[in-house]
Design a protein around this motif. Structure first.
Motif, PDB file in Angstrom:
ATOM      1  N   PHE A  14       0.823  -1.209   0.000  1.00  0.00           N
ATOM      2  CA  PHE A  14       0.000   0.000   0.000  1.00  0.00           C
ATOM      3  C   PHE A  14       0.860   1.263   0.000  1.00  0.00           C
ATOM      4  O   PHE A  14       0.659   2.185  -0.794  1.00  0.00           O
ATOM      5  CB  PHE A  14      -0.920   0.021   1.223  1.00  0.00           C
ATOM      6  CG  PHE A  14      -2.058  -0.959   1.161  1.00  0.00           C
ATOM      7  CD1 PHE A  14      -3.034  -0.832   0.191  1.00  0.00           C
ATOM      8  CD2 PHE A  14      -2.158  -1.989   2.074  1.00  0.00           C
ATOM      9  CE1 PHE A  14      -4.095  -1.730   0.136  1.00  0.00           C
ATOM     10  CE2 PHE A  14      -3.210  -2.892   2.024  1.00  0.00           C
ATOM     11  CZ  PHE A  14      -4.184  -2.759   1.050  1.00  0.00           C
ATOM     12  N   ALA A  15       1.831   1.323   0.914  1.00  0.00           N
ATOM     13  CA  ALA A  15       2.635   2.530   1.063  1.00  0.00           C
ATOM     14  C   ALA A  15       3.515   2.774  -0.151  1.00  0.00           C
ATOM     15  O   ALA A  15       3.598   3.895  -0.663  1.00  0.00           O
ATOM     16  CB  ALA A  15       3.482   2.434   2.333  1.00  0.00           C
ATOM     17  N   GLN A  40      -0.271  -6.997  -3.831  1.00  0.00           N
ATOM     18  CA  GLN A  40      -1.227  -7.910  -3.210  1.00  0.00           C
ATOM     19  C   GLN A  40      -1.991  -7.215  -2.087  1.00  0.00           C
ATOM     20  O   GLN A  40      -1.456  -6.383  -1.371  1.00  0.00           O
ATOM     21  CB  GLN A  40      -0.521  -9.156  -2.667  1.00  0.00           C
ATOM     22  CG  GLN A  40       0.576  -8.870  -1.665  1.00  0.00           C
ATOM     23  CD  GLN A  40       1.357 -10.113  -1.291  1.00  0.00           C
ATOM     24  OE1 GLN A  40       1.231 -11.168  -1.906  1.00  0.00           O
ATOM     25  NE2 GLN A  40       2.201 -10.012  -0.282  1.00  0.00           N
ATOM     26  N   PHE A  41      -3.267  -7.580  -1.998  1.00  0.00           N
ATOM     27  CA  PHE A  41      -4.147  -6.991  -0.996  1.00  0.00           C
ATOM     28  C   PHE A  41      -4.196  -7.946   0.191  1.00  0.00           C
ATOM     29  O   PHE A  41      -5.012  -8.870   0.247  1.00  0.00           O
ATOM     30  CB  PHE A  41      -5.540  -6.782  -1.589  1.00  0.00           C
ATOM     31  CG  PHE A  41      -6.465  -5.974  -0.719  1.00  0.00           C
ATOM     32  CD1 PHE A  41      -6.362  -4.592  -0.678  1.00  0.00           C
ATOM     33  CD2 PHE A  41      -7.431  -6.584   0.053  1.00  0.00           C
ATOM     34  CE1 PHE A  41      -7.213  -3.834   0.128  1.00  0.00           C
ATOM     35  CE2 PHE A  41      -8.286  -5.849   0.856  1.00  0.00           C
ATOM     36  CZ  PHE A  41      -8.175  -4.467   0.900  1.00  0.00           C
ATOM     37  N   ASP A  57      -8.272 -11.618  -7.823  1.00  0.00           N
ATOM     38  CA  ASP A  57      -9.113 -10.641  -7.132  1.00  0.00           C
ATOM     39  C   ASP A  57      -8.309  -9.797  -6.146  1.00  0.00           C
ATOM     40  O   ASP A  57      -8.701  -8.671  -5.819  1.00  0.00           O
ATOM     41  CB  ASP A  57     -10.245 -11.333  -6.369  1.00  0.00           C
ATOM     42  CG  ASP A  57     -11.188 -12.084  -7.293  1.00  0.00           C
ATOM     43  OD1 ASP A  57     -11.315 -11.686  -8.455  1.00  0.00           O
ATOM     44  OD2 ASP A  57     -11.790 -13.082  -6.838  1.00  0.00           O
ATOM     45  N   VAL A  58      -7.211 -10.351  -5.639  1.00  0.00           N
ATOM     46  CA  VAL A  58      -6.436  -9.655  -4.607  1.00  0.00           C
ATOM     47  C   VAL A  58      -5.031  -9.291  -5.063  1.00  0.00           C
ATOM     48  O   VAL A  58      -4.293  -8.628  -4.321  1.00  0.00           O
ATOM     49  CB  VAL A  58      -6.352 -10.497  -3.313  1.00  0.00           C
ATOM     50  CG1 VAL A  58      -7.732 -10.798  -2.774  1.00  0.00           C
ATOM     51  CG2 VAL A  58      -5.568 -11.780  -3.534  1.00  0.00           C
ATOM     52  N   ALA A  59      -4.629  -9.737  -6.256  1.00  0.00           N
ATOM     53  CA  ALA A  59      -3.297  -9.424  -6.767  1.00  0.00           C
ATOM     54  C   ALA A  59      -3.428  -8.744  -8.125  1.00  0.00           C
ATOM     55  O   ALA A  59      -4.135  -9.238  -9.008  1.00  0.00           O
ATOM     56  CB  ALA A  59      -2.462 -10.695  -6.890  1.00  0.00           C
ATOM     57  N   SER A 384      -7.199  -2.571  -5.326  1.00  0.00           N
ATOM     58  CA  SER A 384      -6.564  -1.881  -6.444  1.00  0.00           C
ATOM     59  C   SER A 384      -7.157  -2.363  -7.763  1.00  0.00           C
ATOM     60  O   SER A 384      -7.112  -3.551  -8.076  1.00  0.00           O
ATOM     61  CB  SER A 384      -5.055  -2.150  -6.434  1.00  0.00           C
ATOM     62  OG  SER A 384      -4.422  -1.580  -7.550  1.00  0.00           O
ATOM     63  N   GLY A 385      -7.727  -1.466  -8.545  1.00  0.00           N
ATOM     64  CA  GLY A 385      -8.225  -1.820  -9.870  1.00  0.00           C
ATOM     65  C   GLY A 385      -9.726  -2.050  -9.894  1.00  0.00           C
ATOM     66  O   GLY A 385     -10.294  -2.705  -9.012  1.00  0.00           O
TER      67      GLY A 385
END
Length: 415
Positions: A14-15, A40-41, A57-59, A384-385
């Motif tokens: 995130f950062a 990655q989330f 969905d998370v990457a 993201s996205g």
């Protein structure tokens, strides 16, 4: 090879992503380095592990995130050394890069607290690979138990009663209770058990007592066995030993017991504080190291009141945005501004239609379905996205209305 950049960002969480993209908008050239080719989330990795969401969905590929940011150069490489004084970064290929401003946002790694056997036999949930390996192991054990009914019950143990542990326990218990009967048999579902262990006497220790009690009640309703107030002394390939000398037989142990800074921080020469993380100043730079910022899970950050900020995605994201502003000020010779964190509170999913939330600095409390909707909204916003957001929403609707699992596990168990 030795290459110079105005700004180097190590880590694409995130950062790191926020710092790089915000600087690009201001025309600042940035080198963004990460060992993975994707962002990655992490808050939703437990849903990948339990086949609620797919990896895509998370990457999201880093080059997809930065393809319209012409000032960002993405380097897929493993950083092996950081010299904070010289502001240099060395990769496994032997290449060295020098920066006018160095941003370290390399994240953290699971903290096993020197528990014997934990690192070798437990599954953390801090990366996509962790989630894939956990899911592969879970399916392997389910298949074995289904094929050999005489083999005994299947026990899963989650170590840690924070948000990650609670969310994983709830998702896993609902998988056993509702999904396994559909895909295997009710008999196998009855032989599947989830245990949550934590050395502190309460779940979700950062939350108010009513929300702690709600989470405990909800987990018990889906048959999670809570072992609170007792620590783990050993993890073996066949089970977990607790401090009260009892054992839980298990070949599926999830470690959600905390995080610490990774080895790249330890060898960087930067001063380390709590959790091995770097204590940063109010402007997010490192005192005594000109031109060096440390963000996200690599840093110990404080707010304007001197209160330590938690390791949350929202904190990391805001720190990236703020650091970019201060870096632009650095490059222009202007003064930096102290980080002002907008406290949005925190929340945890406990199961389908059930969550707890404490929102804002005043900690407005929510439970049940309203908190569940708030949890969904916040996590969709952080993804993201647009395609990731749409796919996650559609999958959650399907999961909520049925016991279907459209995702598959790809990969092999690391053991």
């Amino acid at each position: 090879m030795r290459t110079k950049y105005p700004v180097i960002v190590v880590g694409a969480g995130f950062a790191g992503v926020e710092t790089a993209t915000r600087l690009s908008r201001r025309g600042v050239r940035v080198l963004l380095i990460d060992r993975n080719s994707y962002h990655q989330f992490q808050p939703l990795l437990y849903q990948v592990a339990t086949a609620q969401l797919g990896v895509s969905d998370v990457a999201r590929p880093l080059r997809s995130i930065t393809r319209k940011r012409r000032w960002v150069t993405v380097l897929h490489a493993d950083v092996t050394a950081i010299d904070a004084k010289a502001r240099t970064v060395t990769t496994a290929d032997g290449d060295t890069f020098t920066a006018r401003v160095l941003v370290v946002a390399s994240g953290a790694e699971p903290n096993f607290f020197n528990t014997p056997g934990a690192e070798e036999n437990a599954y953390p949930l801090y990366s996509v690979k962790d989630a894939i390996n956990f899911g592969a192991r879970m399916v392997e054990l389910l298949e074995d138990a289904h094929r050999e009914p005489q083999s005994g019950d299947l026990h899963a143990v989650i170590v840690g009663g924070g948000p990650t542990g609670v969310e994983t326990a709830g998702a896993l218990a609902e998988t056993f209770k509702y999904v396994v009967p559909e895909y295997f048999s009710p008999d196998l579902a009855a032989r599947c058990h989830v245990h949550l262990v934590d050395m502190v006497p309460n779940l979700l220790s950062a939350f108010a007592e009513p929300n702690q009690k709600y989470a405990e009640k909800r987990l018990r309703e889906v048959d999670v066995d809570l072992r609170l107030g007792v620590g783990v002394t050993e993890v073996s390939p066949v089970g977990v030993t607790l401090a009260d000398e009892t054992t839980i037989p298990s070949g599926l142990v999830v470690w959600a017991g905390g995080l610490k800074a990774g080895p790249i921080i330890q060898a960087s020469g930067l001063p380390q504080g709590r959790g091995g993380r770097v204590d940063v100043g109010m402007d997010l730079s490192v005192p005594g190291f000109p031109g060096v910022y440390v963000l996200g899970d690599s840093a110990n950050m404080i707010d304007a009141h001197g209160t330590a900020l938690p390791q949350l995605g929202s904190v990391a994201k805001q720190s990236g945005i703020w650091a970019a502003q201060n870096i632009v000020a650095d490059l222009k010779g202007q003064p930096r501004q102290p980080f002002r964190y907008l406290d949005k509170g925190f929340m945890a999913m406990v199961g389908r239609g059930a969550a707890v939330a404490e929102l804002g600095r005043r900690r407005f409390r929510m439970q049940g379905f309203p908190a569940f909707i708030a949890w969904l909204a916040v996590h969709v916003a952080l993804l993201s996205g647009w395609w990731q957001k749409v796919r996650a929403i559609l999958t959650w609707v399907q999961d909520y209305l049925s016991n279907e699992r459209s995702q598959v596990f790809i990969g092999t168990d690391r053991r």
